[in-house]
Design a protein around this motif. Structure first.
Motif, PDB file in Angstrom:
ATOM      1  N   LEU A   1       0.836  -1.195   0.000  1.00 57.55           N
ATOM      2  CA  LEU A   1       0.000   0.000   0.000  1.00 57.55           C
ATOM      3  C   LEU A   1       0.872   1.247   0.000  1.00 57.55           C
ATOM      4  CD1 LEU A   1      -2.608  -1.047   2.722  1.00 57.55           C
ATOM      5  CD2 LEU A   1      -2.965  -0.994   0.244  1.00 57.55           C
TER       6      LEU A   1
ATOM      7  N   ARG B   1      -5.462  -6.701  10.490  1.00 63.98           N
ATOM      8  CA  ARG B   1      -6.797  -6.252  10.898  1.00 63.98           C
ATOM      9  C   ARG B   1      -7.883  -7.018  10.148  1.00 63.98           C
ATOM     10  NH1 ARG B   1      -6.724  -0.823  13.130  1.00 63.98           N
ATOM     11  NH2 ARG B   1      -8.911  -0.614  12.586  1.00 63.98           N
TER      12      ARG B   1
ATOM     13  N   ASP C   1     -11.035   1.930   4.904  1.00 62.20           N
ATOM     14  CA  ASP C   1     -10.469   0.715   5.531  1.00 62.20           C
ATOM     15  C   ASP C   1      -8.952   0.802   5.579  1.00 62.20           C
ATOM     16  OD1 ASP C   1     -12.890  -0.388   5.901  1.00 62.20           O
ATOM     17  OD2 ASP C   1     -12.812  -1.754   4.184  1.00 62.20           O
ATOM     18  N   GLN C   2      -8.384   1.285   4.467  1.00 63.30           N
ATOM     19  CA  GLN C   2      -6.928   1.390   4.413  1.00 63.30           C
ATOM     20  C   GLN C   2      -6.432   2.456   5.396  1.00 63.30           C
ATOM     21  OE1 GLN C   2      -3.434   2.771   1.510  1.00 63.30           O
ATOM     22  NE2 GLN C   2      -5.198   2.059   0.398  1.00 63.30           N
TER      23      GLN C   2
ATOM     24  N   ASP D   1      -7.452   3.090   8.296  1.00 63.88           N
ATOM     25  CA  ASP D   1      -7.293   2.505   9.636  1.00 63.88           C
ATOM     26  C   ASP D   1      -5.889   1.939   9.834  1.00 63.88           C
ATOM     27  OD1 ASP D   1      -9.815   3.208  10.328  1.00 63.88           O
ATOM     28  OD2 ASP D   1     -10.711   1.258   9.863  1.00 63.88           O
TER      29      ASP D   1
ATOM     30  N   LEU E   1     -11.016   2.896   0.783  1.00 59.45           N
ATOM     31  CA  LEU E   1      -9.873   3.718   1.186  1.00 59.45           C
ATOM     32  C   LEU E   1      -9.929   4.011   2.679  1.00 59.45           C
ATOM     33  CD1 LEU E   1      -9.358   6.254  -1.756  1.00 59.45           C
ATOM     34  CD2 LEU E   1      -8.050   4.205  -1.231  1.00 59.45           C
TER      35      LEU E   1
ATOM     36  N   TYR F   1      -2.671  -3.653   7.909  1.00 63.65           N
ATOM     37  CA  TYR F   1      -3.944  -3.723   7.189  1.00 63.65           C
ATOM     38  C   TYR F   1      -4.430  -5.173   7.095  1.00 63.65           C
ATOM     39  CZ  TYR F   1      -7.301  -3.414   3.366  1.00 63.65           C
ATOM     40  OH  TYR F   1      -8.431  -3.518   2.600  1.00 63.65           O
TER      41      TYR F   1
ATOM     42  N   GLN G   1      -5.507  -1.011  -2.161  1.00 65.31           N
ATOM     43  CA  GLN G   1      -5.676  -2.466  -2.017  1.00 65.31           C
ATOM     44  C   GLN G   1      -6.170  -3.138  -3.295  1.00 65.31           C
ATOM     45  OE1 GLN G   1      -7.111   0.078  -0.313  1.00 65.31           O
ATOM     46  NE2 GLN G   1      -8.663  -0.707   1.073  1.00 65.31           N
TER      47      GLN G   1
END
Lengths: 198, 369
Positions: free
Chosen positions: A111, A158, B178-179, B181, B176, A155, A119
Motif C-alpha cells: 500500500l 486487521r 479501511d486502508q 485505519d 480507502l 492492514y 488495495q
C-alpha cells in the motif's frame, strides 16, 4: 557524432534497463555485435520465452510455466501455512533458505497512497478468498519492514484478526553469522527489544 | 576530541590556507566577510557532513574554481585524517575518513559530536514550534540512530497518510477508509515511540538546563521546559492517540491533513514559572538560548562519552560583559571551542589564558597573535 541506426536502436533499448546507463548500454551493444549470430538468436529466444512461456500462478501469483506454479503444484508442501510476500524476488529469497515448506501469496506490491497503490492494485482480494475458503492455520506476513510494508501488514492483520487464524510476522534482528559489532545501531536496538527466552 | 588543524583549498573565500588550533579556546577574529564563519562551517561539516548555512555545495566553491576541499586532523582516541572534497563538474561531495570514503551520513553523525550556538538560535525560543522540534530532533538524533530511524519512518507515514486523506476526500471510497485505519495504526505506533523518546530526553535535559542557566546568569532564576504533546498521561498513550485520531477523522478528511500527533508537539520554556515566549526579556531569551546549547553539550557528553566541539558564531556581541566572561571561563574548562568575534578590542575583558589562541582572519588568510 552519428551512430548507425541499428546500433543506436539497441543502445536505446538497453538503456531502458534498470541500473544501465548510456555508456554501459553502448558497451553491451558492441559486445552483442561481436557475438556469433547463433548466440544472438539463442538470447532472443530465451528473452522471448520469458514472455511466451512464463505466466503467473493462478493461485499464488508466483511465476509459473503452467496454471499452478511448481510450489502450489507440489503435494508435499504444507497448504495450511501461507506466507504473504511483496514480490516474486521475496519468494526466491525465502525458497533459497529451505526453511519454509508452506505456500506463498505474492501481493505484487505494498500500500502506498503517494504512488497511487491501493488495495485494489494488490492481490488482496485473492488472498482474502484463499483465507476465507478455510483450511489455513497460519498466515505469515513476510513484507519488508519499511513504512509501507509495515502498514500493509497492519492492514492485513486487521482484515483477518477475527477469523481465529494464527497471524505472524518475520522476526527482526541480527543477521546470522553477523557480528554485533558490525550491525547498525537500529538493528541491534530491534534485536535487544525483540529478545527471546533462552 | 581535539581538532588540530584544517587546510582549505578553494573553500568559500579561501584559496589555499592552513589554520592550526589550540585544544582550548580559539578566538577567530576578523571583519565582516573575511571568512570567520566559514571556519565554523567546515568544522560542522566534519561532524555532520552538512553545512549549517546552505544546502547547496556549489555555493561553497571559491569564485571561478571548479572544486573545493578541506583536509583536517582530529585526535579522538587516535588521530583521524578527514577530507571533504566536492567537484562542481560531477556535482558530488565525498567525505573521506582516514582515506576511505564514507558512504552514509549515519556513519559520521554522532562520531564527532558538535554543538553550534548562533544568533539564529533566537528562533528556538521566540519562533514557531517547528524550530523547537528541529532542535530536539537534532540533539536526540546525534545520540540515537534508533530515534533518527523512527523519525524518518514517522515522517514517511505522515506523507502517505495525508495523501490518502486527500484521496478519500476526492473519491469518498469506503475501501480507502479501511486502508486509512491501517495508516492510523502505523502513525500511532511510530508516534508513541517518538513521544516516549522526547519525554525521556526532556527529563534528562532538565538538570543540565538548570545547571547551565545558573552558570551564565547570577540571577536567581529557575528555567524549566514543559513538553506539550497529545496527552500528559503516559500509561494509555496509544489508546488515547488512537481515540483522538478517530474523533478527528471527519476533519482530517475534510482538510486532507494529519491533525494530531507528535508533529504538532511543542516545548514550552518557562522562567520562574512564567512563559518565556510571552513574558521573557531579550536578555532572558538570550540566556535561555545559550543554556539550551550548553545543556545539549552536557547531554551529548553523557550519552556519547566525549566532549563535543563547541562552536559559537558571533554570540558575544549580543551578550553583556558579565555573561560573556562567565561563558568563556566556563568553556575553558570543558574542552575545545571555536568562537568568532568581529573585533577583539571590544572584548578585552575576556582575559585570554595561556592555552587560548587568537586567530586573525583577513581576506582568506590567517595570522596568530
Amino acid at each position: 557524432m552519428q551512430i548507425a541506426a541499428p546500433l543506436q536502436a539497441v543502445i536505446d533499448e538497453l538503456s531502458k534497463f534498470p541500473g544501465i546507463g548510456s555508456k554501459t548500454a553502448r558497451r553491451l551493444a558492441l559486445y552483442l555485435l561481436k557475438r556469433d549470430i547463433s548466440e544472438i538468436e539463442s538470447l532472443i529466444g530465451a528473452i522471448s520465452d520469458l514472455k511466451h512461456k512464463l505466466g503467473f500462478c493462478t493461485k499464488c501469483f508466483n511465476l509459473s510455466e503452467s496454471e499452478l506454479c511448481v510450489i502450489c503444484a507440489n503435494p508435499s508442501r504444507d497448504n495450511t501455512i501461507l506466507c504473504v510476500v511483496e514480490d516474486i524476488t521475496d519468494v526466491i529469497s525465502i525458497e533459497k533458505s529451505s526453511e519454509f515448506n508452506g505456500v506463498y501469496h505474492v501481493l505484487g506490491g505494498v500500500l502506498s497512497p503517494l504512488n497511487g497503490v491501493t488495495q485494489d492494485d494488490l492481490k488482496i482480494k485473492e488472498l482474502s478468498e484463499r483465507v476465507m475458503r478455510g483450511g489455513i492455520y497460519e498466515v505469515i506476513l513476510a513484507l519488508n519492514p519499511d513504512t509501507e510494508g509495515e502498514t500493509t501488514s497492519l492492514y492485513l492483520a486487521r482484515l483477518y484478526k477475527d477469523l481465529g487464524i494464527k497471524i505472524t510476522r518475520l522476526a527482526k534482528g541480527l543477521p546470522v553469522g553477523g557480528n554485533i559489532e558490525f550491525a547498525d545501531e537500529a538493528t541491534v536496538g530491534k534485536a535487544v527489544k525483540g529478545r527471546l527466552p533462552y | 576530541m581535539f581538532l588540530k588543524w584544517i587546510k582549505f583549498e578553494n573553500f568559500r573565500i579561501y584559496d589555499s590556507a592552513t589554520i592550526e588550533f589550540s585544544d582550548g579556546l580559539n578566538f577567530i577574529v576578523g571583519g565582516n566577510g573575511q571568512g570567520k564563519t566559514s571556519v565554523l562551517e567546515s568544522i560542522y561539516m566534519y561532524c555532520t557532513t552538512k553545512s549549517f548555512r546552505t544546502s547547496s555545495d556549489s555555493e561553497l566553491v571559491r569564485f571561478n574554481c571548479d572544486s573545493y576541499s578541506f583536509d583536517g586532523q582530529i585526535l579522538d582516541t587516535v588521530n583521524h585524517n578527514l577530507r571533504i572534497f566536492y567537484s562542481l563538474n560531477e556535482g558530488k561531495k565525498t567525505y573521506f575518513k582516514d582515506s576511505k570514503p564514507v558512504h552514509r551520513a549515519t556513519e559520521i553523525i554522532g562520531k564527532f559530536p558538535v554543538v553550534l550556538l548562533t544568533p539564529d538560535d533566537h528562533s528556538i525560543t521566540a519562533g514557531y514550534s517547528l524550530e523547537r522540534r528541529k532542535f530536539v530532533d537534532s540533539v536526540i538524533s546525534q545520540s540515537s540512530e534508533m530515534y533518527l530511524k523512527h523519525l524518518l519512518d514517522y515522517n514517511k507515514t505522515l506523507r502517505q497518510r495525508a495523501d490518502l486523506l486527500s484521496k478519500i476526500r476526492e473519491t469518498g471510497s469506503r475501501e480507502l477508509i479501511d486502508q486509512l485505519d491501517a495508516w492510523t495504526e502505523k502513525l500511532v505506533q511510530t508516534g508513541v515511540e517518538l513521544i516516549s523518546y522526547r519525554r525521556k530526553f526532556i527529563n534528562e535535559l532538565d538538570p543540565f538546563i538548570k545547571k547551565s542557566y545558573s552558570l551564565i546568569s547570577n540571577k536567581k532564576e529557575a528555567p524549566s521546559i514543559y513538553y506539550k504533546t497529545i496527552s500528559d498521561d503516559q500509561t494509555d498513550l496509544s489508546r488515547f492517540f488512537l481515540a483522538k485520531l478517530n474523533s478527528l477523522q471527519k476533519a482530517e478528511i475534510a482538510k486532507g491533513a494529519n491533525l494530531a500527533g507528535p508533529h504538532k508537539d511543542d516545548f514550552v520554556f518557562f522562567i520562574n514559572g512564567k512563559e518565556l515566549k510571552t513574558y521573557g526579556s531579550q536578555g532572558q531569551h538570550k540566556t535561555f538560548q545559550v543554556s539550551l546549547r550548553f545543556a545539549q553539550f552536557f547531554y551529548l557528553k553523557e550519552k556519547l562519552g566525549k566532549n563535543p566541539f563547541f562552536l559559537l558564531d558571533d554570540v558575544f556581541g549580543e551578550l553583556d560583559t558579565e555573561r560573556s566572561v562567565a561563558i568563556s571561563d566556563f568553556l575553558r574548562e570543558i574542552g575545545q571551542a571555536f568562537i568568532t568575534l568581529t573585533d577583539f578590542s571590544n572584548f578585552k575583558f575576556l582575559k585570554r589564558s595561556e592555552n587560548d589562541r587568537l586567530i586573525s582572519v583577513d581576506k582568506g588568510s590567517f595570522c596568530y597573535g
